[in-house]
Write an enzyme that holds these catalytic residues in place. Structure first.
Site, PDB file in Angstrom:
ATOM      1  N   ASP A   1       0.809  -1.222   0.000  1.00 14.60           N
ATOM      2  CA  ASP A   1       0.000   0.000   0.000  1.00 14.60           C
ATOM      3  C   ASP A   1       0.846   1.278   0.000  1.00 14.60           C
ATOM      4  O   ASP A   1       0.411   2.314  -0.467  1.00 14.60           O
ATOM      5  CB  ASP A   1      -0.923   0.022   1.233  1.00 14.60           C
ATOM      6  N   HIS A   2       2.072   1.219   0.500  1.00 18.13           N
ATOM      7  CA  HIS A   2       2.847   2.457   0.660  1.00 18.13           C
ATOM      8  C   HIS A   2       3.417   2.957  -0.653  1.00 18.13           C
ATOM      9  O   HIS A   2       3.311   4.116  -0.993  1.00 18.13           O
ATOM     10  CB  HIS A   2       3.973   2.254   1.691  1.00 18.13           C
TER      11      HIS A   2
ATOM     12  N   ASP B   1       4.098  -1.230  11.377  1.00 10.30           N
ATOM     13  CA  ASP B   1       3.651   0.110  11.020  1.00 10.30           C
ATOM     14  C   ASP B   1       3.068   0.740  12.271  1.00 10.30           C
ATOM     15  O   ASP B   1       2.320   0.097  13.007  1.00 10.30           O
ATOM     16  CB  ASP B   1       2.590   0.050   9.914  1.00 10.30           C
TER      17      ASP B   1
ATOM     18  N   ARG C   1      -0.363  12.689  10.083  1.00  9.90           N
ATOM     19  CA  ARG C   1       0.974  13.264  10.316  1.00  9.90           C
ATOM     20  C   ARG C   1       1.190  14.467   9.405  1.00  9.90           C
ATOM     21  O   ARG C   1       0.861  14.410   8.223  1.00  9.90           O
ATOM     22  CB  ARG C   1       2.074  12.232  10.038  1.00  9.90           C
TER      23      ARG C   1
ATOM     24  N   SER D   1       6.944   7.214  12.705  1.00  7.55           N
ATOM     25  CA  SER D   1       6.944   5.947  11.979  1.00  7.55           C
ATOM     26  C   SER D   1       7.736   4.853  12.689  1.00  7.55           C
ATOM     27  O   SER D   1       8.721   5.120  13.378  1.00  7.55           O
ATOM     28  CB  SER D   1       7.549   6.184  10.601  1.00  7.55           C
TER      29      SER D   1
ATOM     30  N   ARG E   1       9.496   2.709  11.056  1.00 10.96           N
ATOM     31  CA  ARG E   1      10.499   2.228  10.092  1.00 10.96           C
ATOM     32  C   ARG E   1      11.818   1.900  10.789  1.00 10.96           C
ATOM     33  O   ARG E   1      12.456   2.770  11.389  1.00 10.96           O
ATOM     34  CB  ARG E   1      10.691   3.247   8.960  1.00 10.96           C
TER      35      ARG E   1
HETATM   36  C1  MIC Z   1       4.090   6.375   8.331  1.00  8.01           C
HETATM   37  O1  MIC Z   1       2.913   6.700   8.421  1.00  8.01           O
HETATM   38  O2  MIC Z   1       5.025   7.098   8.700  1.00  8.01           O
HETATM   39  C2  MIC Z   1       4.414   5.021   7.730  1.00  8.01           C
HETATM   40  C3  MIC Z   1       5.036   5.245   6.417  1.00  8.01           C
HETATM   41  O3  MIC Z   1       3.229   4.287   7.550  1.00  8.01           O
HETATM   42  C4  MIC Z   1       5.340   4.294   8.694  1.00  8.01           C
HETATM   43  C5  MIC Z   1       5.902   3.052   8.174  1.00  8.01           C
HETATM   44  C6  MIC Z   1       7.053   3.234   7.252  1.00  8.01           C
HETATM   45  O4  MIC Z   1       7.858   4.135   7.413  1.00  8.01           O
HETATM   46  O5  MIC Z   1       7.146   2.404   6.338  1.00  8.01           O
HETATM   47  C7  MIC Z   1       4.716   4.000  10.064  1.00  8.01           C
HETATM   48  O6  MIC Z   1       3.775   4.641  10.441  1.00  8.01           O
HETATM   49  O7  MIC Z   1       5.226   3.151  10.798  1.00  8.01           O
HETATM   50 FE1  SF4 Z   2       0.005   4.821   5.103  1.00 11.82          FE
HETATM   51 FE2  SF4 Z   2       1.311   5.508   7.319  1.00 11.82          FE
HETATM   52 FE3  SF4 Z   2      -0.122   7.286   5.963  1.00 11.82          FE
HETATM   53 FE4  SF4 Z   2      -1.341   5.393   7.284  1.00 11.82          FE
HETATM   54  S1  SF4 Z   2      -0.096   7.006   8.176  1.00 11.82           S
HETATM   55  S2  SF4 Z   2      -1.824   6.080   5.221  1.00 11.82           S
HETATM   56  S3  SF4 Z   2       0.038   3.668   7.038  1.00 11.82           S
HETATM   57  S4  SF4 Z   2       1.713   6.245   5.240  1.00 11.82           S
END
Ligand code: MIC
Ligand code: SF4
Length: 643
Positions: free
Chosen positions: A64-65, A119, A379, A534, A536
């Site tokens: 999905d990302h 995640d 975010r 995140s 990550r």
């Molecule tokens: C995010 O919202 O920052 C992400 C991208 O979903 C991350 C995961 C990632 O960095 O792949 C998260 O929330 O953990």
């Molecule tokens: Fe995707 Fe993270 Fe954004 Fe949710 S907050 S939509 S999991 S990138």
């Protein structure tokens, strides 16, 4: 003893420890989820453990990302993930099926179960009364291998909801109100548990909006009880048989109770650049808007799209505004088409994007220079949208639609006569984009590696003395987006640590990666809540690859701290926060007797050779984590157990 919902789920899954807030516990994990951006590492690491098949009740690999397919790298990652899902007995959610949290809620979440996801917004499942926790990928790989998940027993904060939301006021406004009260670090070490008469007035997707964005509080998780509303929603998902009722016992004790009267909630907006920089929308009414996006795992359910359509029906969006819609799941997308919602939005001037994370992670739809972007996301860190000087505001679908209509912030309660309708009668259940695991490990299953998929670098055993230079000094609340940025340029490198490590701290210091390599061994200095956001693990793994040995901070965010330990980087907190002021980039540090002092739980002394003084720091990690660091990381430790 009267138990809260959180305590009930933990006690039925407890493997070790006791329900004493702050003490180390481990719990059995029923379900796991991964997404592509963290998932490639998860499955590389799982493969390194040498197991044939996952040991969980259910594991799902979502894509999905990154679905941009700008070149071969992206689809190579998708192929790799599909091949590892088949090999290891994992469900595969194909690109286009939706955002992991939304799709998981709809198709797999079960009240009372534990879910560990790579995640940070995994707590979305709390809307369905799961104990759903975000973690680093390696912790998720370990859970798939059958290991319990280790965490500190959270403090349970009760949120008593009373009343009912007024028209045009939304679940998003509830969590934004809480963020204003509690801040982005207020929830560290806590679970927010919702109860009280207001709960039954909120649908499951509304509850999930609240638990999703509980991640921005820094909380371990958030959870709602499972009631008749939950049962009916699972019925709609044709999963009524998976319902189980779950509520706190009469007299359950909370560390603290926050009272929120839903009648008093008003439309709110988180202003740039932090989810807790919250004001009522009425205070910023009239501020011009360039872009609006409705989507993300926070606010993209069928009814979220429905209310936006109802506000825009028969009207045109403002000529200054570009309106993007990314439905949270294929289910929401198809149902919105069936319900006529998609047509209303298109007619009003909306641009439909794929059902994926998209703009939320900077994959397209970046705002214009100094643009004001109003998003229903969770975010708004600086630069995350893909435009360094854009200002992102986080709002409800109601506020987003009003901004699209008028081209400026408008309190949606000024729009009369519209109430959030329930479109769930149009809900389409179709699992055609989900590939189930085969009953037994297929003999012909091969992992398909693309040229951009590189082995995960391994850490080395922790030395007894660290001699290292301070590479960077950051302020408070530094996010993992600062440490390891994402977006269209960098996300395709998630499976290639040597390449992605060139972008560590890029926005704060474009020379960071070169300095780190030149220094040979480095230390990062951070303020409060270092590594929020995140999950990550690249934000730990890439610094490790660049020679970072320790992070000295005033305090850490939960997931990032665990990721540092998992990759053998020592998290150290200043004994005296005033020492943070004295230390500077370029200072040469020595930490002696590190192995023995960590193992014995003794205080750590850091010598600043450049400035000729010493100061105290503590690691605060327990036996298991210390053992992991001494061995050079969790993968090395796990290999001992599993292979
Ligand atoms: C995010 O919202 O920052 C992400 C991208 O979903 C991350 C995961 C990632 O960095 O792949 C998260 O929330 O953990
Ligand atoms: Fe995707 Fe993270 Fe954004 Fe949710 S907050 S939509 S999991 S990138």
């Amino acid at each position: 003893m009267a138990l809260s919902v959180t305590e009930k789920i933990i006690s039925t899954h407890l493997v070790s420890g006791r329900l004493i807030a702050g003490s180390e516990i481990s719990i059995r994990i029923d379900q796991t989820l991964t997404q592509d951006a963290t998932g490639t590492l998860v499955y590389l690491q799982f493969a390194a453990l040498g197991l044939d098949r996952v040991k969980t009740e259910l594991s799902v690999s979502y894509v999905d990302h990154n679905t941009s397919q700008a070149d071969n790298k992206n689809m190579d990652d998708h192929r790799f993930l599909q091949s590892t899902a088949r090999k290891f007995g994992v469900w595969f959610s194909r690109p286009g099926n939706g955002i992991c949290h939304q799709a998981h809620l709809e198709r797999f979440g079960i009240p009372g179960k534990t879910l560990l996801g790579s995640d940070s917004h995994t707590p979305t499942g709390g809307g369905l009364s799961m104990l759903a926790i975000g973690a680093g990928g390696l912790d998720v790989a370990a859970a798939m291998a059958g290991s319990p998940f280790h965490l500190l027993m959270p403090e349970v904060v009760g949120v008593r909801l009373s009343g009912r939301l007024k028209p045009m006021c939304a679940a998003k406004d509830v969590i934004l109100t809480l963020l204003k009260m509690e801040t982005v670090k207020g929830g560290v070490g806590k679970v927010y548990e919702y109860f009280g008469p207001g709960v039954k007035t909120l649908s499951v997707p509304e509850r999930a909006t609240i638990t999703n964005m509980g991640a921005e509080l820094g909380a371990t998780s958030s959870v709602f009880p499972s009631d008749e509303t939950t049962r009916k929603w699972l019925d709609l998902q044709r999963r009524g048989h998976e319902w189980a009722g779950l509520s706190a016992d009469e007299g359950a004790r909370y560390a603290r109770v926050i009272d929120l009267n839903l009648d008093e909630i008003v439309p709110m907006a988180a202003q740039p650049h932090s989810p807790d920089n919250v004001v009522p929308v009425s205070e910023i009414a009239g501020r011009k808007v360039d872009q609006v996006v409705i989507g993300s795992c926070t606010n993209s359910s069928l009814n979220d799209l429905g209310i936006a359509a109802d506000i825009l029906t028969g009207r045109q969006i403002h000529e200054r505004v570009s309106l993007g819609i990314s439905p949270g799941s294929r289910q929401a997308y198809v149902s919105a088409v069936k319900a006529g919602i998609a047509q209303k939005l298109l007619t009003a001037g909306a641009r439909f994007l794929e059902s994926a994370c998209g703009p939320c992670i900077g994959m397209g739809f970046a705002p214009c220079t100094e643009g004001v972007s109003v998003r229903t996301f969770n975010r708004n860190f600086k630069g995350r949208s893909g435009t360094a000087d854009a200002g992102v505001y986080l709002v409800s679908p109601e506020t987003a639609a009003a901004a699209a209509l008028y081209g400026e912030f408008t309190d949606p309660t000024r729009i009369r006569g519209i109430r959030k309708a329930d479109y769930t009668r149009y809900l389409e259940v179709d699992d055609g984009m989900l590939i189930p695991p085969e009953p037994a490990p297929p003999a012909d299953a091969e992992i398909v590696y693309g040229p951009n998929i590189k082995p995960v670098p391994l850490g080395s055993a922790l030395p007894d003395a660290i001699e290292a230079a301070v590479l960077i000094k950051t302020g408070d609340n530094v996010t993992t987006d600062h440490i390891m940025p994402a977006g269209a340029k960098i996300l395709p490198l998630r499976s290639n640590i040597p390449e992605i490590s060139k972008h560590v701290f890029e926005a704060l210091d474009p020379e960071f990666h070169k300095k780190a390599l030149a220094a040979g061994a480095g230390v990062i200095v951070g303020g409060e809540n270092y590594g929020q956001g995140s999950s990550r693990e690249h934000a730990a793994l890439a610094p490790m690859f660049l020679g970072v040995k320790a992070v000295l901070a005033k305090s850490f965010a939960r997931i990032h701290r665990a990721n540092l330990v998992n990759f053998g980087i020592v998290p150290l907190e200043f004994d005296n926060p005033a020492d943070y002021d004295k230390i500077e980039p370029g200072d040469a540090l020595i930490i002696r007797d590190l192995r023995t002092h960590l193992a014995d739980g003794k205080p750590i002394t850091v010598e600043n050779r450049t400035k000729n003084y010493s100061f105290g720091a503590r690691c605060g990690e327990s036996g298991r984590s210390v053992d992991i660091m001494l061995k050079g990381g969790l993968l090395a430790a796990l290999k001992e157990n599993h292979g």
